[in-house]
Design an enzyme around this catalytic site. Structure first.
Site, PDB file in Angstrom:
ATOM      1  N   GLU A  49      -8.947 -11.515  -6.531  1.00  0.00           N
ATOM      2  CA  GLU A  49      -7.784 -11.424  -5.653  1.00  0.00           C
ATOM      3  C   GLU A  49      -7.385 -12.744  -5.017  1.00  0.00           C
ATOM      4  O   GLU A  49      -6.223 -12.919  -4.660  1.00  0.00           O
ATOM      5  CB  GLU A  49      -8.034 -10.373  -4.559  1.00  0.00           C
ATOM      6  CG  GLU A  49      -8.146  -8.978  -5.141  1.00  0.00           C
ATOM      7  CD  GLU A  49      -8.123  -7.890  -4.089  1.00  0.00           C
ATOM      8  OE1 GLU A  49      -8.153  -8.200  -2.877  1.00  0.00           O
ATOM      9  OE2 GLU A  49      -8.074  -6.711  -4.485  1.00  0.00           O
ATOM     10  N   ARG A  95       0.842  -1.188   0.000  1.00  0.00           N
ATOM     11  CA  ARG A  95       0.000   0.000   0.000  1.00  0.00           C
ATOM     12  C   ARG A  95       0.882   1.245   0.000  1.00  0.00           C
ATOM     13  O   ARG A  95       1.575   1.522   0.978  1.00  0.00           O
ATOM     14  CB  ARG A  95      -0.926   0.009   1.221  1.00  0.00           C
ATOM     15  CG  ARG A  95      -1.987  -1.070   1.170  1.00  0.00           C
ATOM     16  CD  ARG A  95      -2.911  -0.883  -0.008  1.00  0.00           C
ATOM     17  NE  ARG A  95      -4.003  -1.843  -0.021  1.00  0.00           N
ATOM     18  CZ  ARG A  95      -4.935  -1.877  -0.941  1.00  0.00           C
ATOM     19  NH1 ARG A  95      -4.907  -1.000  -1.936  1.00  0.00           N
ATOM     20  NH2 ARG A  95      -5.887  -2.777  -0.895  1.00  0.00           N
ATOM     21  N   GLU A 147      -1.359  -5.243  -7.276  1.00  0.00           N
ATOM     22  CA  GLU A 147      -1.974  -6.571  -7.190  1.00  0.00           C
ATOM     23  C   GLU A 147      -1.143  -7.644  -7.892  1.00  0.00           C
ATOM     24  O   GLU A 147      -1.371  -8.836  -7.676  1.00  0.00           O
ATOM     25  CB  GLU A 147      -3.379  -6.547  -7.797  1.00  0.00           C
ATOM     26  CG  GLU A 147      -4.375  -5.740  -6.999  1.00  0.00           C
ATOM     27  CD  GLU A 147      -5.762  -5.763  -7.605  1.00  0.00           C
ATOM     28  OE1 GLU A 147      -5.910  -6.201  -8.780  1.00  0.00           O
ATOM     29  OE2 GLU A 147      -6.708  -5.352  -6.923  1.00  0.00           O
ATOM     30  N   GLU A 155     -14.474  -9.442  -6.257  1.00  0.00           N
ATOM     31  CA  GLU A 155     -13.175  -9.208  -5.624  1.00  0.00           C
ATOM     32  C   GLU A 155     -12.566 -10.508  -5.104  1.00  0.00           C
ATOM     33  O   GLU A 155     -11.358 -10.721  -5.203  1.00  0.00           O
ATOM     34  CB  GLU A 155     -13.305  -8.187  -4.493  1.00  0.00           C
ATOM     35  CG  GLU A 155     -13.637  -6.795  -4.984  1.00  0.00           C
ATOM     36  CD  GLU A 155     -12.575  -6.193  -5.890  1.00  0.00           C
ATOM     37  OE1 GLU A 155     -11.405  -6.612  -5.825  1.00  0.00           O
ATOM     38  OE2 GLU A 155     -12.921  -5.296  -6.671  1.00  0.00           O
ATOM     39  N   ALA A 173     -10.607  -7.487  -1.170  1.00  0.00           N
ATOM     40  CA  ALA A 173     -11.471  -6.311  -1.074  1.00  0.00           C
ATOM     41  C   ALA A 173     -11.300  -5.449  -2.303  1.00  0.00           C
ATOM     42  O   ALA A 173     -10.314  -5.572  -3.032  1.00  0.00           O
ATOM     43  CB  ALA A 173     -11.124  -5.508   0.185  1.00  0.00           C
TER      44      ALA A 173
END
Length: 196
Positions: free
Chosen positions: A96, A63, A144, A92, A75
């Site tokens: 993910e 992040r 990601e 999601e 998420a």
């Protein structure tokens, strides 16, 4: 509370695809009007994906805002117009964690940082999990691209949240809410369609 906090003006300062930054002139108790800046967010969903062995799927993702790799739940944003929130959560989870779920419940609804944002995340509990079908490939990019999925016993995830190893607010709330729901034999869960 007797004050109405009337908004006298609303000025947008910045806008992108995820949020805008605005200034409201708000009347305080006693009549003084003051400026308050905050972020208007499109909203998000998160998923506590719990397998038959009582393990939760946690993600490790970088992040930029905190310059760290964090433990998180699968998420994402509510960015498909008209998409039901549980469908956004399923999307999601597939993108993910490469998972699909046959059972969905609403676990919690949370204002993540109400002191500076209106962001609300809806957290769902996904159970009866299966791998995503092979033909449904999703290409992960940017942060990601190297996210990792780890299966962690729910009790261990709770310990990680309480020790400060998990700091992502949605993840902390999600694992604690799932553990609490489990302790009540899932009786506190709400239908997934109740998410607003």
């Amino acid at each position: 509370m007797s004050s109405t906090y009337e908004v006298h003006s609303h000025t947008e300062r910045l806008r992108n695809r995820v949020f805008s930054v605005v200034t409201d002139a708000v009347e305080m108790p006693g009549g003084e009007v003051v400026d308050r800046d905050y972020m208007v967010h499109i909203g998000a969903v998160g998923v506590v994906a719990l397998d038959g062995e009582g393990r939760v799927a946690l993600i490790r993702q970088y992040r930029p805002a905190v310059r760290q790799v964090l433990w998180e739940l699968p998420a994402g944003l509510i960015d498909v117009p008209g998409e039901p929130l549980v469908d956004a959560a399923a999307r999601e989870l597939a993108e993910e964690a490469d998972l699909v779920a046959a059972r969905w419940d609403l676990l919690a609804e949370v204002h993540t940082t109400p002191g500076c944002s209106n962001e609300k995340i809806r957290l769902f509990l996904a159970r009866e999990l299966a791998p995503k079908p092979d033909g449904d490939a999703y290409e992960r990019t940017h942060e990601e691209a190297d996210l990792e999925v780890h299966w962690v016993a729910l009790d261990d995830a709770v310990a990680m949240a309480l020790s400060g190893e998990i700091t992502n607010a949605a993840c902390v709330i999600g694992v604690l809410a799932a553990a609490q729901a489990r302790s009540r034999d899932w009786s506190s869960l709400r239908p997934a369609a109740d998410a607003e």
